[in-house]
Design a protein around this motif. Structure first.
Motif, PDB file in Angstrom:
ATOM      1  N   SER A  41       0.826  -1.206   0.000  1.00  0.00           N
ATOM      2  CA  SER A  41       0.000   0.000   0.000  1.00  0.00           C
ATOM      3  C   SER A  41       0.864   1.262   0.000  1.00  0.00           C
ATOM      4  O   SER A  41       0.520   2.264  -0.632  1.00  0.00           O
ATOM      5  N   VAL A  42       1.990   1.219   0.702  1.00  0.00           N
ATOM      6  CA  VAL A  42       2.908   2.362   0.715  1.00  0.00           C
ATOM      7  C   VAL A  42       3.544   2.541  -0.658  1.00  0.00           C
ATOM      8  O   VAL A  42       3.641   3.663  -1.180  1.00  0.00           O
ATOM      9  N   ASN A 101      12.907   6.490   2.788  1.00  0.00           N
ATOM     10  CA  ASN A 101      13.997   7.390   2.416  1.00  0.00           C
ATOM     11  C   ASN A 101      13.588   8.301   1.268  1.00  0.00           C
ATOM     12  O   ASN A 101      13.961   9.473   1.216  1.00  0.00           O
ATOM     13  N   LEU A 102      12.769   7.758   0.342  1.00  0.00           N
ATOM     14  CA  LEU A 102      12.275   8.555  -0.769  1.00  0.00           C
ATOM     15  C   LEU A 102      11.393   9.694  -0.258  1.00  0.00           C
ATOM     16  O   LEU A 102      11.448  10.810  -0.778  1.00  0.00           O
ATOM     17  N   GLY A 103      10.578   9.410   0.760  1.00  0.00           N
ATOM     18  CA  GLY A 103       9.743  10.455   1.351  1.00  0.00           C
ATOM     19  C   GLY A 103      10.575  11.562   1.973  1.00  0.00           C
ATOM     20  O   GLY A 103      10.278  12.756   1.813  1.00  0.00           O
ATOM     21  N   LYS A 104      11.649  11.190   2.667  1.00  0.00           N
ATOM     22  CA  LYS A 104      12.537  12.190   3.264  1.00  0.00           C
ATOM     23  C   LYS A 104      13.209  13.035   2.185  1.00  0.00           C
ATOM     24  O   LYS A 104      13.300  14.263   2.303  1.00  0.00           O
ATOM     25  N   LEU A 123       3.522  10.363   2.613  1.00  0.00           N
ATOM     26  CA  LEU A 123       4.208   9.123   2.242  1.00  0.00           C
ATOM     27  C   LEU A 123       5.180   8.706   3.332  1.00  0.00           C
ATOM     28  O   LEU A 123       5.231   7.518   3.717  1.00  0.00           O
ATOM     29  N   LEU A 124       5.947   9.665   3.843  1.00  0.00           N
ATOM     30  CA  LEU A 124       6.888   9.370   4.920  1.00  0.00           C
ATOM     31  C   LEU A 124       6.158   8.865   6.153  1.00  0.00           C
ATOM     32  O   LEU A 124       6.577   7.894   6.790  1.00  0.00           O
TER      33      LEU A 124
END
Length: 293
Positions: A45-46, A100-103, A135-136
């Motif tokens: 889901s994320v 990490n992509l969200g950050k 997302l994060l």
């Protein structure tokens, strides 16, 4: 004709949008592969949320550039991914990767927003900043639920306000006593350990499957650099008896069939390098112990 109410895009806006398009077109292909492999439904889901956001960004910029008569960048397509390739990473790594992509997104969109002026571009980056935070948060909540979230070290609560009275606070040379790390320095070290561990696992997988010998050599060098940085930061933290991010199941599998083109993998790592330089720069600016600088 451009008017004051409908100005053309500035160089800063074009640069941010251009970079955004390349990164998100890469993300679409990368995340599509992870969705073809992931088994855990919570993690799926994320990943699906991340894919939806990247697809929306690519479409927005493509339409915008077309309307503004600006060339659309040559990004990444289905030709750069093999969805039938064997699994290269674990589900836990996929989750760490998306977190990490969200950050990274929050950092990138904050900078882009600060340099934007045209109202539609400002609104676009404001929305992206908000959705990156969502997302994060979603990735973090799944990690907490699964018991794989690694918290930064706890420190004693400050009981009074203290001021720096002499330059000893900056000490950190080879022949001087080092004061204990402060909270900001701990945060920078901890975050860069975690970021480099994600990078190490990612680039280790890339080094196994790259087609070009030169690309393989580049990936191996990147893996060694990331591991060296992790070891240095860990040692500094351990010298102050502080915990470091726990090791998760992030090692790549033994697959040698590449899910990605060499072009995509090289772009991915150079993008991470760019972000890493910025994060190290921020750490330098906020760290006062000379050995850390």
């Amino acid at each position: 004709m451009n008017t004051q109410s409908n100005p053309g895009l500035t160089s800063a806006e074009i640069a941010s949008l251009w970079s955004n398009y390349l990164s998100d077109s890469m993300a679409v292909q990368t995340i599509s592969y992870t969705l073809s492999q992931v088994e855990d439904e919570d993690i799926r889901s994320v990943l699906q949320l991340a894919l939806n956001l990247s697809q929306q960004h690519v479409q927005f910029i493509q339409n915008l550039f077309t309307n503004e008569q600006i060339a659309v960048p040559n990004g990444f397509s289905a030709k750069d991914v093999n969805l039938n390739a064997p699994r290269l990473y674990t589900d836990d790594f996929f989750l760490l990767y998306i977190q990490n992509l969200g950050k990274l997104g929050m950092t990138t969109y904050t900078m882009a927003l600060s340099n934007a002026a045209r109202s539609d571009i400002v609104q676009y980056f404001k929305q992206n900043l908000s959705t990156s935070a969502d997302l994060l948060d979603q990735a973090t909540q799944v990690k907490l639920t699964k018991g794989i979230f690694s918290r930064a070290p706890y420190i004693p609560k400050p009981e009074k306000v203290e001021y720096i009275n002499d330059q000893h606070y900056l000490s950190g040379g080879w022949f001087s006593d080092k004061r204990p790390l402060n909270a900001i320095e701990i945060t920078n070290l901890y975050y860069n350990i975690e970021r480099n561990r994600v990078g190490t696992a990612l680039i280790m997988g890339f080094s196994q499957v790259a087609q070009s010998p030169e690309v393989r050599k580049y990936m191996v060098r990147g893996r060694d650099i990331s591991e060296k940085h992790v070891n240095i930061f860990n040692k500094i933290m351990h010298n102050d008896h502080l915990s470091t991010p726990s090791v998760w199941d992030a090692q790549p599998t033994d697959s040698s069939e590449s899910p990605f083109s060499d072009k995509l993998m090289m772009f991915h790592i150079t993008t991470m390098n760019t972000a890493g330089i910025g994060q190290y720069g921020a750490a330098i600016g906020s760290s006062q112990r000379t050995d850390l600088n």
